[in-house]
Design an enzyme around this catalytic site. Sequence first.
Site, PDB file in Angstrom:
ATOM      1  N   ILE A   1      32.623  13.302  26.438  1.00  0.00           N
ATOM      2  CA  ILE A   1      31.706  12.565  25.860  1.00  0.00           C
ATOM      3  C   ILE A   1      32.334  11.292  24.994  1.00  0.00           C
ATOM      4  O   ILE A   1      33.340  11.927  24.138  1.00  0.00           O
ATOM      5  CB  ILE A   1      30.806  13.337  24.978  1.00  0.00           C
ATOM      6  CG1 ILE A   1      29.583  12.679  24.411  1.00  0.00           C
ATOM      7  CG2 ILE A   1      31.651  14.174  23.831  1.00  0.00           C
ATOM      8  CD1 ILE A   1      28.740  13.437  23.529  1.00  0.00           C
ATOM      9  N   SER A   2      31.931  10.209  24.946  1.00  0.00           N
ATOM     10  CA  SER A   2      32.714   9.152  24.456  1.00  0.00           C
ATOM     11  C   SER A   2      32.612   9.298  22.932  1.00  0.00           C
ATOM     12  O   SER A   2      31.703   9.862  22.505  1.00  0.00           O
ATOM     13  CB  SER A   2      32.044   7.801  24.634  1.00  0.00           C
ATOM     14  OG  SER A   2      32.220   7.599  26.164  1.00  0.00           O
TER      15      SER A   2
END
Length: 409
Positions: A86-87
Site C-alpha cells: 500500500i502506497s
Amino acid sequence: MRALSIACLLLTLLSASANTSLAQRLDPFALARNRMVDEEIVQAGVTNPRVIETMRQTPRHEFVLPNSRHLAYYDMALPIGEQQTISPPFIVAYMTEQIDPQPTDRVLEIGTGSGYQAAVLSPLVKEVYTIEIVESLGERAAKTLRRLDYENVHPRIGDGFLGWPEHAPFDKIIVTCSPEDVPQPLVDQLAEGGLMIVPVGERYQQVLYRFAKKDGKLERQALRPTLFVPMTGQAEVARDVQPNPTNPTLVNGGFESLLEGGESPSGWHYQRQLTLVEDPEQAREGQNYITLRNAEPGRGSRALQGFAIDGRAVALLEVSASVRGNSLQPGQDRRQMPSLMVTFYDDSRAMIGHGGLGPWVGTFDWRRDATRVVVPPNAREAIFRLDMLGAVGEIAFDDLQMRVVPRRR
C-alpha cells in the site's frame, strides 16, 4: 446568574469531552490519522483543502493487513501480500492533488492494490474505475470497498495497461504502478484536456510525471523522483532495463544530476527539507552537494534510494560518505539523530536488517566516514537512507559511494 453561567459552561465542557471520548471510541485511529495528515502531508506541501479533508476521513487501517494496523498511520509503504504494498499516505495525497480532482470527474485508477487510493478519490469525484491485475488483491480490495460503502468506486480484475475502453473517456487517470513508458491505451482513453499522473522509469529509478492531453498528444511535466514497487505481470518481465541484484550500484551519489526542469537531485526519492547546493569550492566532488535541515524536533528530513540486492551473492556493502554537521542535536529523544542507513528487505518486503553510518552530533567540518554493512542472505531489496530522524540542525552530504563485497562460494 453567574453560578448558572458557570454550571452551563461546565455542562458544555463535559458534553464536549464526552463527545470527544465517544468519537475516539468509535474511531480509535482518529488521533493518529490527524497527526499523520498534519505532520506528513500538510507539512510536506499538500495544500488542497478537499484532499487534506479526505485524507483525514479515509480509514487507512481498513486497507492494510491486520498485523500492520499499528503502522497504518505512519507515512510508510506496507506489504499487502503478493509482493505488493500500500502506497505511503503522502504519495497518495500528492498524486490525488496533482490531478486536481473535481466533483464531476470520472477517474480511472490503474493498480487498485489495497483499494486505499480509490477510497481517497471517492468523495472527491463523481466516479472511480479501478483495475487490479492480481486476482487475490483485486477481490480483497473490492470486498473492503463494498463493506465501507464506497458506492461510486467500480473495481475489476484485469490488465490495467489496457484501460477500460467501455467506460472511456476519463477526465483523469492515476497509475500507481510504474511502466517504462505510458501505455498507449491509456493515452487513447484520456479525455482531451484531461490529466494523467504516472511514475515512469526503471524499476528502482522512477520519476512521477503529470501529463496533460492537448490536441490528442501528451505534454509532460516532471514532478519528483519516486519509488513504486515492481509490477506484476508481463510488463515487468519485459522491461528493457532490468536491475542487477548481484552488483547493486548507488545512483547520483554526488548529486550532480538534476531532475528535468527542476532543482532537485535525480535518483533520490522522498526528499524532505532537502536543499541542493551548487558550490564547487565547498563540494567534495563535482559542483553540488546537499543539506538536510530541520528546526522542529521530530519532523522528517530525508532522502531515499531503493535498489535490488541478492544476499546470496552479496556479503557486504562498503559504504562511505563525505559529511559535515552544523549544530546537530537530538530531536524529541536521544534516538532521533542523523544517520546514513541501509535497510534490507526479504522477498515479501519485510524488513530484515540494517546498518550504516552515524549518528552524528554537534558541529564539524567536512570529513570522510566509512563502514561495512552486513547483507542478510535472504535480502532481495534495500533502501539507502539519508535521514535526520527528527534531529535538529543541519547536515551536509556529498560523494556517497557503495561497493559490493561478493559472498564466498
